[in-house]
Structure formats: C-alpha cells, structure tokens
Design an enzyme around this catalytic site. Structure first.
Site, PDB file in Angstrom:
ATOM      1  CB  SER A  67      -0.958  -0.042   1.200  1.00  0.00           C
ATOM      2  OG  SER A  67      -1.858   1.020   1.193  1.00  0.00           O
ATOM      3  CG  ASP A 285      -6.131   0.759   0.088  1.00  0.00           C
ATOM      4  OD1 ASP A 285      -5.355   1.731   0.173  1.00  0.00           O
ATOM      5  OD2 ASP A 285      -5.973  -0.294   0.736  1.00  0.00           O
ATOM      6  CB  ALA A 376      -8.239  10.787   9.599  1.00  0.00           C
ATOM      7  CG  ASN A 377      -5.948   6.166   6.440  1.00  0.00           C
ATOM      8  OD1 ASN A 377      -7.002   5.984   5.847  1.00  0.00           O
ATOM      9  ND2 ASN A 377      -5.389   5.224   7.195  1.00  0.00           N
ATOM     10  CB  SER A 500       1.969   1.464  12.431  1.00  0.00           C
ATOM     11  OG  SER A 500       1.684   1.102  11.096  1.00  0.00           O
ATOM     12  CB  THR A 502       1.005  -1.074   7.649  1.00  0.00           C
ATOM     13  OG1 THR A 502       1.062   0.325   7.973  1.00  0.00           O
ATOM     14  CG2 THR A 502      -0.443  -1.483   7.438  1.00  0.00           C
TER      15      THR A 502
END
Length: 539
Positions: A67, A285, A376-377, A500, A502
């Site tokens: 991503s 995405d 929010a991302n 996080s 990720t």
C-alpha cells in the site's frame, strides 16, 4: 490424505525456507515488512489460501502489496469469499503457520486440515493480484508455489498488476456468479465509469463545479487503473494524471499518505495548477483531496471531509426521497473532532467509534442501512444493506422519485466491498456535480481543528497497547498519564497514540485550537512515546 498433502507441502517448501527468525504478524492489512524477509511467508500464505478455499468451497483472494509503504517493503493479505477481510480465527492460523520453523510445518498443516474438517477432494480456487513493486513478481510466484503444493491443478486466476480494491471486487464477482459485476478488470472499469456517466448526465458542468481534475497516481497501480478509467469516462471528466510510475518512485514525495502526513502537495502538483487534485496511495485504496486557494495557500480534504460529504449528501437524498432508511457514520479516534460534531450536531447522523483498521469500521458500518465509514487517512467506503438496496431500487423504478434514482446511481458507483480510492473519487465528483459545488465550497462545510500526525520509530511497536477504541494507552506504564498532563496545556487539545498495523512505528495524532499548538502538542507527545519506547520521532 492430510499427511500426503503435508509431505508435498514440506517438499515444495524447501525452495522457500524460513531464513529469518523475525516474527511477522498479520496486522490490520495482513503481513507486511521488508520484501526480502517475505519469501517463506508468501509460500505459506499460498498454502493457507488453498486450504481456506477448500474449506469454504469458494474462491479466496490473495493480494501482494504494501500500500502506502516505501518501495522496499511488501506484504500480503487474504480476502474471504464476500470480499471481506479474512476471518479473524484464520488470521491467527495464518500467523502461526507463517512463523513456524520449517520442521514444524508438516505437523501444523495436518492439524489444520483435521481440526477444520477440510474436504480435500474440493478443488481450491484462488485469485491473485499484485502491486507495481519490483519485489512483487517473485513474491507472487512464491504464493502460487504454495497453492500448487496443496493441489497441482488448483484453479489459479493470476490477474497480475491490479489495485487491492479490484481484487476484492473480483473475489465477490467470481463467487456470486457475476451478479455484482463482470469478474474482470475491464468489467470493474466499465461498471464504475458507466454508473458515473449515468449520474452526471448530459451536462458535466453544473453551478461552480468544473469537470477538471488532477490525479496523483503515487507512481503505483492507481496510475495504471486511472489510465484505463480516463479512457472509459470519455471526456465526462477531464483528468491530468501525474506521478504515473518509473522513473518516479512508489509513494516517494507523492500519494495519499504523503499528503496527509506532510500536509503539503505531492510532487508535480503546484500552487499554480488551477484545479483540485486527488491523491491515491500505492495500491489505490486511500484517497486525499487537495487544492490551492486564490492566495496560493494549500488546503487538504482528508477522509473525514470525504465521509462528511457522502453523509451529508445521502442524508439529503433520503429526506427528499422520503425513504425510511437508517444512515450512520463510523470513525476512529483519529477523526477530526469538528467532523464528529458536524455529523452529530448539524446533520443529526449517529457516529460510532471503532479501533483503527478497516475490518473494524466495516463491521460497525453493517449496523446501518447506509453506513459511511472512513479513516482520516482516506481509506473507506459506504455500505448499503440488502434492505437499503431493495428499498432504493424499488423507489427508483417506480418513477417520479428523482432522489431515489440518484441514490440508485450511487449503488453502482460505490465499491462497497472495500475502501476504493477510484470508486470514492467518482463518488466525490458525482456529489460535487450534483450540488454544483467547487472544492472550496466543499471545504467550508465545516472547519477542521488544526491537527498533526507524526510517526515514532520503535524497536517493538507491540510495546504500545490501547483500550477504549484506541483513545487510552494501557502500556507502556505511565505514558497515558504523561499524555494527559501534556494535553491539558493546550486549548481544545486531544492526542492519541497507537501502534501501526503496517509499519514498525507508533502513530501520534494531535489536535488543538491552532496549528502551532497542534504541532507543539504532537511533538511533546511524540517525545514522551520515544522516551518510554526507546524510539525515534519522525516529523
């Protein structure tokens, strides 16, 4: 039979041995770390996907992507038959198998087959996709090797370079016999573009809405899909596509995460561009909008602004159509406080708060007839219940209910299987067109409280644990108390931290009455995290 398959898997695994001792967990977006550590994980994910397919007697998806992460990272996640995230119990199983020593693999596979009562005579079916990273082709082959180790003639549909949302779409369409759409990339593009053109109608300019847009493709797969989309839109929307790939570096100084975190424009977009810009992330995405005002000042419209645009418009259409459907929003603690106040106090739309991770938001959104969820991302979508779909289609087909007909159009523009930047982009453009709004008019729906998002690199992000939908820190001991003291110093101050899902970082969100105060609050909280977790703050 189980022991024979396990023996075949062990033999094939010799080409994908576990050469690192590092524990690699299945986070909010699957397995994700440095690409050179993932070969054995990918092989074992292929094994798990084939066994999962046999168990559920349906096609399973495997997406190879990291991503918004840097080019040197990669990852993989599995998608269940309805396009949803992998069942939590199987996330645990996948994690255990991915981290086993090689000599324990056979025993674990036999145990999984027997305990899950997997019918080994059922043919496995797996749909595979990957992003544009240089490491992705080899890692994709490792996945395929794992699938074939379970069953040589497994049905494998390798779609090559596609976005994560398209993989979810393909899984749904394959398993429902094409009811949701044609299970091809061209089918995806055709469905969205056709629905968008229908919503826009003959006049693509309305009020202050100008049908011109810059798309920042983050030098990733979003650029590849956007090129196909631009052709299919047939001038309904005039698009200038930037950051389309090599020599540009994936997510480097561009993309949705860069714009959100740095709060500045991406590479190849400047204050004299004269148009609104939509930034995608590496696997398309996430979506963030931005523009420059007359004075050349940068403005960002993130997932909160996108969510409120959808919620406001659908709320208005429900009132006009007089349809008795329950609309709700789902956010995380990292949503801007002003967006939550606008939803609850101005729109009278209920808001549910969940931990970070689309799998949590998606589940909560299913409690509404129409559930709008966004982080929010910029990662999110809108869900329509079976009742909502039937109610909207029935009202639209009866004629004379223009609001219901517009709602019906959004059923096809929106990819409800997962957060989809391309689909969300078309949804935003359709709403702005319907309202005749410029991006500035959208931006002034409500005023965001100034905020800052920071990263703190740590040796072990699992040191930080949270509760109350990530609004309170449990460990390390003393961090929440330090944060409470810091936050109390600032007017309208709020701050949250979380590990996080990720990256090997802890994320810090800060919000206050001025940008200067938000920046200062964020730095002080980040320093506290760094001190108690032996980390390094990235501003």
């Amino acid at each position: 039979m189980a022991s024979k398959i396990a023996a075949r898997i062990v033999e094939a695994a010799k080409a994908h041995t576990r050469r690192v001792d590092k524990y690699i967990g299945y986070g909010t977006a699957g397995f994700r770390t440095k690409a050179d550590l993932l070969d054995h994980v990918m092989f074992r994910v292929g094994v798990v996907s084939a066994l999962r397919s046999k168990m559920v007697k349906a096609s399973i998806g495997v997406m190879i992507t990291a991503s918004h992460n840097p080019e040197e990272d990669n990852g993989v996640k599995l998608v269940d038959p309805l396009g949803e995230m992998l069942e939590p119990a199987w996330e645990v199983l996948a994690t255990e198998i991915a981290n086993l020593p090689d000599d324990k693999l056979s025993e674990s596979i036999v145990s999984l087959i027997e305990k899950s009562n997997i019918d080994l005579s059922t043919r496995s079916s797996v749909i595979v996709g990957r992003d544009t990273r240089q490491s992705s082709p080899a890692l994709c082959q490792a996945v395929i090797d794992g699938i074939k180790a379970v069953e040589e003639d497994s049905e494998i549909a390798d779609f090559g370079i596609i976005s994560t949302p398209i993989l979810h779409y393909l899984v749904v369409c394959t398993n429902d016999g094409g009811k949701y759409g044609d299970p091809t990339v061209d089918g995806y593009v055709a469905k969205l573009s056709r629905a968008f053109r229908t919503l826009i109608g003959e006049d693509n300019k309305r009020g202050n809405y100008e049908p011109t847009l810059i798309i920042d493709g983050a030098n990733g797969v979003g650029a590849v899909i956007s090129e196909k989309l631009i052709k299919a839109l047939d001038k309904t929307l005039a698009v200038n596509l930037v950051n389309v790939g090599p020599p540009g570096i994936l997510n480097h100084d561009c993309g949705a995460d860069y714009v959100k975190v740095q709060q500045r424009e991406p590479l190849n977009v400047s204050s004299d561009c004269g148009a609104r810009c939509a930034s995608l992330d590496g696997d398309a995405d996430r979506l963030i909008y931005l523009y420059f005002d007359e004075a050349g000042m940068f403005h960002m419209l993130d997932g909160d602004k996108i969510a409120l645009l959808f919620a406001e418009h659908f709320n208005d259409l429900l009132k006009k159509s007089q349809l008795n459907l329950k609309l709700g929003m789902v956010q995380t603690a990292y949503a801007n406080g002003s967006s939550t106040n606008y939803a609850t106090k101005v729109l009278n739309v209920p808001v549910t708060c969940t931990p970070t991770g689309v799998k949590f938001l998606h589940h909560a959104a299913q409690e509404f007839d129409i559930g709008v969820y966004f982080e929010a991302n910029g990662h999110g979508t809108t869900l329509f219940s079976e009742n909502a779909v039937k109610t909207i289609k029935d009202a639209a087909s009866s004629g004379g209910n223009a609001a219901a007909q517009e709602l019906a159009g959004f059923l096809n523009v929106i990819n409800s299987t997962v957060g989809d930047a391309i689909s969300d982009l078309l949804g935003v453009e359709a709403i702005l067109h319907s309202k005749g709004w410029s991006i500035k008019e959208w931006d002034t729906m409500y005023q965001d409280l100034p905020n800052r998002l920071l990263k703190v690199s740590v040796a072990d992000r699992n040191l930080v644990t949270t509760t109350d939908a990530e609004r309170r820190v449990v460990t390390p001991e003393g961090l929440q108390e330090r944060m409470d003291i810091i936050v109390a110093k600032f007017k309208d101050g709020r701050s949250f931290v979380r590990p996080s899902g990720t990256e090997d970082v802890v994320r810090v969100y800060a919000e206050a009455d001025t940008q200067e105060h938000a920046d200062e609050l964020g730095k002080e909280v980040a320093a506290a995290v760094s001190e108690l977790c032996s980390g390094n703050c990235k501003l």
